[in-house]
Design a protein around this motif. Structure first.
Motif, PDB file in Angstrom:
ATOM      1  N   ASN A  17       0.762  -1.247   0.180  1.00  0.00           N
ATOM      2  CA  ASN A  17       0.072  -0.147   0.110  1.00  0.00           C
ATOM      3  C   ASN A  17       0.895   1.324   0.030  1.00  0.00           C
ATOM      4  O   ASN A  17       0.555   2.192  -0.649  1.00  0.00           O
ATOM      5  CB  ASN A  17      -0.980  -0.043   1.079  1.00  0.00           C
ATOM      6  CG  ASN A  17      -2.161  -1.036   1.015  1.00  0.00           C
ATOM      7  OD1 ASN A  17      -2.741  -1.196  -0.217  1.00  0.00           O
ATOM      8  ND2 ASN A  17      -2.839  -1.474   1.994  1.00  0.00           N
ATOM      9  N   LYS A  19       3.803   1.543  -1.252  1.00  0.00           N
ATOM     10  CA  LYS A  19       4.471   1.829  -2.693  1.00  0.00           C
ATOM     11  C   LYS A  19       3.338   2.259  -3.676  1.00  0.00           C
ATOM     12  O   LYS A  19       3.951   2.912  -4.416  1.00  0.00           O
ATOM     13  CB  LYS A  19       4.975   0.205  -2.996  1.00  0.00           C
ATOM     14  CG  LYS A  19       5.628   0.018  -4.323  1.00  0.00           C
ATOM     15  CD  LYS A  19       6.135  -1.208  -4.586  1.00  0.00           C
ATOM     16  CE  LYS A  19       6.972  -0.822  -6.055  1.00  0.00           C
ATOM     17  NZ  LYS A  19       7.628  -2.233  -6.386  1.00  0.00           N
ATOM     18  N   ILE A  20       2.415   1.602  -3.537  1.00  0.00           N
ATOM     19  CA  ILE A  20       1.155   2.170  -4.302  1.00  0.00           C
ATOM     20  C   ILE A  20       1.036   3.546  -4.194  1.00  0.00           C
ATOM     21  O   ILE A  20       1.012   4.327  -5.053  1.00  0.00           O
ATOM     22  CB  ILE A  20      -0.304   1.333  -4.202  1.00  0.00           C
ATOM     23  CG1 ILE A  20      -0.062  -0.028  -4.628  1.00  0.00           C
ATOM     24  CG2 ILE A  20      -1.327   2.018  -4.819  1.00  0.00           C
ATOM     25  CD1 ILE A  20      -1.018  -0.994  -4.355  1.00  0.00           C
ATOM     26  N   LYS A  21       1.002   4.128  -2.875  1.00  0.00           N
ATOM     27  CA  LYS A  21       0.779   5.560  -2.716  1.00  0.00           C
ATOM     28  C   LYS A  21       2.162   6.243  -3.163  1.00  0.00           C
ATOM     29  O   LYS A  21       1.713   7.315  -3.721  1.00  0.00           O
ATOM     30  CB  LYS A  21       0.754   5.614  -1.212  1.00  0.00           C
ATOM     31  CG  LYS A  21       0.274   6.843  -0.694  1.00  0.00           C
ATOM     32  CD  LYS A  21       0.409   6.983   0.806  1.00  0.00           C
ATOM     33  CE  LYS A  21      -1.041   7.782   1.308  1.00  0.00           C
ATOM     34  NZ  LYS A  21      -0.908   7.569   2.855  1.00  0.00           N
ATOM     35  N   TYR A  22       3.120   5.817  -3.138  1.00  0.00           N
ATOM     36  CA  TYR A  22       4.483   6.554  -3.648  1.00  0.00           C
ATOM     37  C   TYR A  22       4.317   6.533  -5.034  1.00  0.00           C
ATOM     38  O   TYR A  22       4.415   7.721  -5.606  1.00  0.00           O
ATOM     39  CB  TYR A  22       5.625   5.659  -3.075  1.00  0.00           C
ATOM     40  CG  TYR A  22       6.962   6.101  -3.874  1.00  0.00           C
ATOM     41  CD1 TYR A  22       7.565   7.414  -3.427  1.00  0.00           C
ATOM     42  CD2 TYR A  22       7.535   5.493  -4.759  1.00  0.00           C
ATOM     43  CE1 TYR A  22       8.882   7.757  -3.866  1.00  0.00           C
ATOM     44  CE2 TYR A  22       8.520   5.903  -5.455  1.00  0.00           C
ATOM     45  CZ  TYR A  22       8.934   7.128  -4.984  1.00  0.00           C
ATOM     46  OH  TYR A  22      10.306   7.313  -5.768  1.00  0.00           O
ATOM     47  N   GLU A  23       3.973   5.583  -5.662  1.00  0.00           N
ATOM     48  CA  GLU A  23       3.814   5.600  -7.325  1.00  0.00           C
ATOM     49  C   GLU A  23       2.837   6.581  -7.767  1.00  0.00           C
ATOM     50  O   GLU A  23       3.003   7.319  -8.809  1.00  0.00           O
ATOM     51  CB  GLU A  23       3.512   4.176  -7.825  1.00  0.00           C
ATOM     52  CG  GLU A  23       4.824   3.351  -7.379  1.00  0.00           C
ATOM     53  CD  GLU A  23       6.151   3.577  -8.269  1.00  0.00           C
ATOM     54  OE1 GLU A  23       5.682   3.929  -9.474  1.00  0.00           O
ATOM     55  OE2 GLU A  23       7.372   3.253  -8.002  1.00  0.00           O
ATOM     56  N   LYS A  24       1.733   6.509  -6.963  1.00  0.00           N
ATOM     57  CA  LYS A  24       0.406   7.443  -7.357  1.00  0.00           C
ATOM     58  C   LYS A  24       1.122   8.892  -7.056  1.00  0.00           C
ATOM     59  O   LYS A  24       0.746   9.559  -7.893  1.00  0.00           O
ATOM     60  CB  LYS A  24      -0.607   6.992  -6.436  1.00  0.00           C
ATOM     61  CG  LYS A  24      -1.864   7.795  -6.899  1.00  0.00           C
ATOM     62  CD  LYS A  24      -3.070   7.027  -6.061  1.00  0.00           C
ATOM     63  CE  LYS A  24      -4.081   7.700  -5.992  1.00  0.00           C
ATOM     64  NZ  LYS A  24      -5.351   7.439  -5.213  1.00  0.00           N
ATOM     65  N   ASN A  25       1.794   9.000  -6.134  1.00  0.00           N
ATOM     66  CA  ASN A  25       2.164  10.548  -5.946  1.00  0.00           C
ATOM     67  C   ASN A  25       3.236  10.903  -6.896  1.00  0.00           C
ATOM     68  O   ASN A  25       2.910  12.006  -7.469  1.00  0.00           O
ATOM     69  CB  ASN A  25       2.559  10.701  -4.540  1.00  0.00           C
ATOM     70  CG  ASN A  25       2.924  12.125  -4.158  1.00  0.00           C
ATOM     71  OD1 ASN A  25       2.333  12.800  -4.548  1.00  0.00           O
ATOM     72  ND2 ASN A  25       4.308  12.238  -3.284  1.00  0.00           N
ATOM     73  N   LYS A  26       4.019   9.911  -7.421  1.00  0.00           N
ATOM     74  CA  LYS A  26       4.972  10.368  -8.503  1.00  0.00           C
ATOM     75  C   LYS A  26       4.244  10.532  -9.783  1.00  0.00           C
ATOM     76  O   LYS A  26       4.819  11.567 -10.309  1.00  0.00           O
ATOM     77  CB  LYS A  26       5.876   9.076  -8.387  1.00  0.00           C
ATOM     78  CG  LYS A  26       7.403   9.310  -9.159  1.00  0.00           C
ATOM     79  CD  LYS A  26       8.302   8.033  -9.098  1.00  0.00           C
ATOM     80  CE  LYS A  26       8.023   7.096 -10.023  1.00  0.00           C
ATOM     81  NZ  LYS A  26       9.005   5.892  -9.868  1.00  0.00           N
ATOM     82  N   ILE A  27       3.277  10.047 -10.221  1.00  0.00           N
ATOM     83  CA  ILE A  27       2.597  10.093 -11.376  1.00  0.00           C
ATOM     84  C   ILE A  27       1.962  11.463 -11.288  1.00  0.00           C
ATOM     85  O   ILE A  27       1.989  12.293 -12.235  1.00  0.00           O
ATOM     86  CB  ILE A  27       1.511   9.006 -11.657  1.00  0.00           C
ATOM     87  CG1 ILE A  27       2.312   7.742 -11.925  1.00  0.00           C
ATOM     88  CG2 ILE A  27       0.546   9.535 -12.805  1.00  0.00           C
ATOM     89  CD1 ILE A  27       1.371   6.470 -12.135  1.00  0.00           C
ATOM     90  N   GLU A  28       1.269  11.683 -10.235  1.00  0.00           N
ATOM     91  CA  GLU A  28       0.580  13.209  -9.769  1.00  0.00           C
ATOM     92  C   GLU A  28       1.467  14.209 -10.173  1.00  0.00           C
ATOM     93  O   GLU A  28       1.225  15.200 -10.799  1.00  0.00           O
ATOM     94  CB  GLU A  28      -0.220  13.269  -8.548  1.00  0.00           C
ATOM     95  CG  GLU A  28      -1.277  12.239  -8.439  1.00  0.00           C
ATOM     96  CD  GLU A  28      -2.012  12.089  -7.141  1.00  0.00           C
ATOM     97  OE1 GLU A  28      -1.134  12.671  -6.131  1.00  0.00           O
ATOM     98  OE2 GLU A  28      -2.854  11.562  -6.984  1.00  0.00           O
TER      99      GLU A  28
END
Length: 69
Positions: A17, A19-28
């Motif tokens: 979770n 890691k998903i949050k980190y990747e989502k933030n990176k995309i945003e």
């Protein structure tokens, strides 16, 4: 299932979770940077209301494009 196994799975889930949050933030962040760069926007003039207005315009454009396909 033993308590230890369950705790290990919970730890893995928590890590996934994060890691998903980190990747989502990176995309945003990347999307925001690209919009700012492509529109030649000045960071100094980007107030919260202006950011929200730009986001609504981009969303409306994308939604309209999807509806036209």
């Amino acid at each position: 299932m033993s308590q230890s196994n369950l705790e290990k799975q919970e730890a893995k889930l928590k890590q996934l979770n994060q890691k998903i949050k980190y990747e989502k933030n990176k995309i945003e962040q990347s999307l925001g940077k690209q919009i700012i760069k492509s529109a030649n926007l000045d960071y100094a003039t980007l107030t919260t209301p202006k950011i929200k207005m730009i986001a609504k315009k981009v969303a409306a454009f994308l939604n309209q494009s999807q509806n036209n396909q």
